[in-house]
Scaffold this motif. Structure first.
Motif, PDB file in Angstrom:
ATOM      1  N   SER A 102      59.674 106.619  65.605  1.00  0.00           N
ATOM      2  CA  SER A 102      60.765 106.966  66.814  1.00  0.00           C
ATOM      3  C   SER A 102      60.190 106.986  68.704  1.00  0.00           C
ATOM      4  N   TRP A 103      59.454 106.780  68.706  1.00  0.00           N
ATOM      5  CA  TRP A 103      58.665 106.434  69.797  1.00  0.00           C
ATOM      6  C   TRP A 103      59.588 105.695  70.850  1.00  0.00           C
ATOM      7  N   PHE A 104      60.328 104.683  69.873  1.00  0.00           N
ATOM      8  CA  PHE A 104      60.957 103.703  71.120  1.00  0.00           C
ATOM      9  C   PHE A 104      62.234 103.818  71.484  1.00  0.00           C
ATOM     10  N   PHE A 105      62.756 105.304  70.603  1.00  0.00           N
ATOM     11  CA  PHE A 105      63.939 105.707  71.076  1.00  0.00           C
ATOM     12  C   PHE A 105      64.463 105.989  72.016  1.00  0.00           C
ATOM     13  N   LYS A 106      62.972 106.887  72.972  1.00  0.00           N
ATOM     14  CA  LYS A 106      62.308 107.541  73.578  1.00  0.00           C
ATOM     15  C   LYS A 106      62.542 106.677  75.195  1.00  0.00           C
ATOM     16  N   ILE A 107      62.730 105.283  74.784  1.00  0.00           N
ATOM     17  CA  ILE A 107      63.315 104.701  76.433  1.00  0.00           C
ATOM     18  C   ILE A 107      64.130 104.226  76.494  1.00  0.00           C
ATOM     19  N   PRO A 108      64.677 104.619  77.147  1.00  0.00           N
ATOM     20  CA  PRO A 108      66.457 104.349  77.906  1.00  0.00           C
ATOM     21  C   PRO A 108      66.944 102.679  77.937  1.00  0.00           C
ATOM     22  N   LEU A 109      68.015 102.239  77.411  1.00  0.00           N
ATOM     23  CA  LEU A 109      68.504 100.920  77.216  1.00  0.00           C
ATOM     24  C   LEU A 109      68.214 100.342  75.819  1.00  0.00           C
ATOM     25  N   VAL A 110      66.656 100.622  75.729  1.00  0.00           N
ATOM     26  CA  VAL A 110      65.968  99.794  74.631  1.00  0.00           C
ATOM     27  C   VAL A 110      66.564 100.809  73.310  1.00  0.00           C
ATOM     28  N   ARG A 111      66.696 101.804  73.465  1.00  0.00           N
ATOM     29  CA  ARG A 111      67.554 102.995  72.969  1.00  0.00           C
ATOM     30  C   ARG A 111      68.836 102.181  72.306  1.00  0.00           C
ATOM     31  N   GLU A 112      69.601 101.936  73.328  1.00  0.00           N
ATOM     32  CA  GLU A 112      70.705 101.678  73.291  1.00  0.00           C
ATOM     33  C   GLU A 112      71.251 100.051  72.065  1.00  0.00           C
ATOM     34  N   TYR A 113      70.226  99.619  72.971  1.00  0.00           N
ATOM     35  CA  TYR A 113      69.879  98.240  72.377  1.00  0.00           C
ATOM     36  C   TYR A 113      69.378  97.775  70.539  1.00  0.00           C
ATOM     37  N   LEU A 114      68.412  98.814  69.977  1.00  0.00           N
ATOM     38  CA  LEU A 114      67.878  98.045  69.250  1.00  0.00           C
ATOM     39  C   LEU A 114      69.230  99.664  68.091  1.00  0.00           C
ATOM     40  N   MET A 115      69.934 100.466  68.944  1.00  0.00           N
ATOM     41  CA  MET A 115      70.528 101.033  67.807  1.00  0.00           C
ATOM     42  C   MET A 115      72.291 100.114  67.665  1.00  0.00           C
ATOM     43  N   ALA A 116      72.292  99.386  68.580  1.00  0.00           N
ATOM     44  CA  ALA A 116      74.015  98.074  67.854  1.00  0.00           C
ATOM     45  C   ALA A 116      73.371  97.360  67.703  1.00  0.00           C
ATOM     46  N   LYS A 117      71.775  97.343  67.284  1.00  0.00           N
ATOM     47  CA  LYS A 117      71.213  96.416  65.658  1.00  0.00           C
ATOM     48  C   LYS A 117      71.535  97.071  64.156  1.00  0.00           C
ATOM     49  N   GLY A 118      71.893  98.622  64.235  1.00  0.00           N
ATOM     50  CA  GLY A 118      71.568  99.489  63.716  1.00  0.00           C
ATOM     51  C   GLY A 118      70.191  99.723  62.787  1.00  0.00           C
ATOM     52  N   VAL A 119      69.304  99.564  64.092  1.00  0.00           N
ATOM     53  CA  VAL A 119      68.033 100.078  63.838  1.00  0.00           C
ATOM     54  C   VAL A 119      67.832 101.919  63.608  1.00  0.00           C
ATOM     55  N   CYS A 120      66.729 102.070  62.766  1.00  0.00           N
ATOM     56  CA  CYS A 120      67.237 104.167  62.682  1.00  0.00           C
ATOM     57  C   CYS A 120      65.139 104.510  62.950  1.00  0.00           C
ATOM     58  N   SER A 121      65.361 105.311  63.492  1.00  0.00           N
ATOM     59  CA  SER A 121      64.683 105.852  63.538  1.00  0.00           C
ATOM     60  C   SER A 121      63.732 106.250  62.425  1.00  0.00           C
ATOM     61  N   VAL A 122      62.153 106.140  61.809  1.00  0.00           N
ATOM     62  CA  VAL A 122      61.923 106.201  60.301  1.00  0.00           C
ATOM     63  C   VAL A 122      61.961 107.898  59.933  1.00  0.00           C
ATOM     64  N   SER A 123      62.278 108.841  61.343  1.00  0.00           N
ATOM     65  CA  SER A 123      62.070 110.585  60.982  1.00  0.00           C
ATOM     66  C   SER A 123      63.025 110.449  59.884  1.00  0.00           C
ATOM     67  N   PHE A 212      50.142 105.328  71.409  1.00  0.00           N
ATOM     68  CA  PHE A 212      50.422 104.565  71.117  1.00  0.00           C
ATOM     69  C   PHE A 212      51.914 104.634  69.726  1.00  0.00           C
ATOM     70  N   GLY A 213      51.172 105.317  68.790  1.00  0.00           N
ATOM     71  CA  GLY A 213      51.587 104.831  67.253  1.00  0.00           C
ATOM     72  C   GLY A 213      51.121 103.440  66.846  1.00  0.00           C
ATOM     73  N   PHE A 214      51.135 102.352  66.756  1.00  0.00           N
ATOM     74  CA  PHE A 214      50.899 101.096  67.128  1.00  0.00           C
ATOM     75  C   PHE A 214      49.017 100.473  66.772  1.00  0.00           C
ATOM     76  N   TYR A 215      48.892  99.688  65.880  1.00  0.00           N
ATOM     77  CA  TYR A 215      47.785  98.999  65.970  1.00  0.00           C
ATOM     78  C   TYR A 215      47.628  97.945  67.865  1.00  0.00           C
ATOM     79  N   PHE A 216      46.780  98.069  68.203  1.00  0.00           N
ATOM     80  CA  PHE A 216      46.530  96.841  69.433  1.00  0.00           C
ATOM     81  C   PHE A 216      45.964  95.026  68.470  1.00  0.00           C
ATOM     82  N   CYS A 217      46.727  94.251  68.554  1.00  0.00           N
ATOM     83  CA  CYS A 217      46.733  93.922  67.518  1.00  0.00           C
ATOM     84  C   CYS A 217      46.277  92.629  68.529  1.00  0.00           C
ATOM     85  N   ILE A 218      44.806  91.564  68.216  1.00  0.00           N
ATOM     86  CA  ILE A 218      44.219  90.263  69.183  1.00  0.00           C
ATOM     87  C   ILE A 218      44.958  89.062  67.836  1.00  0.00           C
ATOM     88  N   PHE A 219      45.401  88.705  68.280  1.00  0.00           N
ATOM     89  CA  PHE A 219      46.472  87.348  67.470  1.00  0.00           C
ATOM     90  C   PHE A 219      47.318  86.051  68.574  1.00  0.00           C
TER      91      PHE A 219
END
Length: 292
Positions: A102-123, A212-219
């Motif tokens: 859900s954290w990503f939906f708090k970012i303007p423009l990113v939120r609209e971009y995600l929703m345009a692709k059908g992405v939803c919050s896991v809430s 931040f809700g996700f891991y900082f992965c070294i890949f």
């Protein structure tokens, strides 16, 4: 040192994909965004494909388990958030939604971009809304979550699922059919540096996740030049196999025993799906799914 020729627009694709790998209110589909030619370039780079084993009827709603998470979840993104692999033609009448933080939906423009692709919050409210308004909705949840991303290394088939039962309870509450999926090759496109649990780096990763809700992965993967390492994924096939839906009764307040029963049936269906296709897509005949 000779440089490898890269697919057209691929550098820009990686930049677009980066925030979407950990994706995520209820997605408003935009056919224009989902059909960008950039996604076709992304699909062709690996390539990425989707395999249907059974039809999904538009008369029902579905809760789909997405396995495994991998590092950046390329397979689920390309197959369910774009039309690059032809989802709407393969599953006519079905509207896909991929749930993320859900954290990503708090970012303007990113939120609209995600929703345009059908992405939803896991809430829970977002998922409840999609599964209770009309039919033909499919909500995909990466059940293993970010914890599974931290374990993503090539040649592993370990899933965080044994104690993850909330998605089964939600499906029962709405009478949604459970759909198992497994993406072969998802964990092969990047190498990851793993750290011991008592190391300072692992503690930093855990602290980062708590903030931040996700891991900082070294890949790392391949670089732009032959034989070099970099952040480009290896161009290896990624195949998402969509299994047969498991019908569930609609129970407003399912008991623990009922949740456990259908959770066990789901794990069995996922194992059968994996076993039926593993040798065809790069796994050995003796390899098994392991649940944590």
């Amino acid at each position: 040192m000779p440089c490898l020729k890269q697919p057209t627009h691929f550098q820009s694709l990686i930049l677009l994909q980066w925030p979407l790998s950990y994706l995520a209110m209820c997605g408003r589909h935009s056919a224009w965004v989902r059909n960008w030619c950039a996604w076709t370039h992304l699909k062709n780079y690996f390539p990425i494909t989707i395999l249907k084993t059974k039809d999904l009827s538009p008369k029902h709603n579905y809760l789909m388990g997405v396995h495994p998470h991998g590092i950046l979840t390329f397979g689920a993104f390309c197959n369910f958030c774009t039309e690059a692999t032809g989802f709407s033609k393969i599953f006519p009448g079905i509207t896909p939604h991929l749930a993320t933080l859900s954290w990503f939906f708090k970012i303007p423009l990113v939120r609209e971009y995600l929703m345009a692709k059908g992405v939803c919050s896991v809430s829970q409210p977002a998922i409840d809304y999609l599964l209770s308004h009309g039919t033909g909705n499919l909500v995909g949840i990466v059940v293993g979550g970010v914890g599974e991303a931290l374990q993503s290394v090539p040649n592993t088939t370990t899933l965080i699922l044994r104690k993850r039962k909330g998605f089964v309870r939600t499906a029962l509450q709405h009478g949604a059919h459970l759909v198992p999926t497994f993406t072969f090759g998802e964990t092969e496109v990047y190498e990851q540096v793993l750290f011991q649990k008592d190391s300072w780096m692992y503690k930093f990763q855990s602290c980062f996740r708590s903030i931040f809700g996700f891991y900082f992965c070294i890949f790392y993967g391949r670089g732009f030049c032959q034989g070099s390492n970099g952040l480009l994924p290896y161009s290896l096939p990624i195949i998402t196999v969509v299994g047969e839906p498991l019908p569930l009764p609609k129970i407003e307040n399912p008991s623990r025993e009922m949740v456990d029963k259908y959770h066990a049936l789901y794990m069995d269906a996922l194992c059968k799906l994996f076993d039926q296709h593993k040798t065809q897509y790069g796994c050995s005949a003796t390899q098994k799914l392991l649940f944590m």
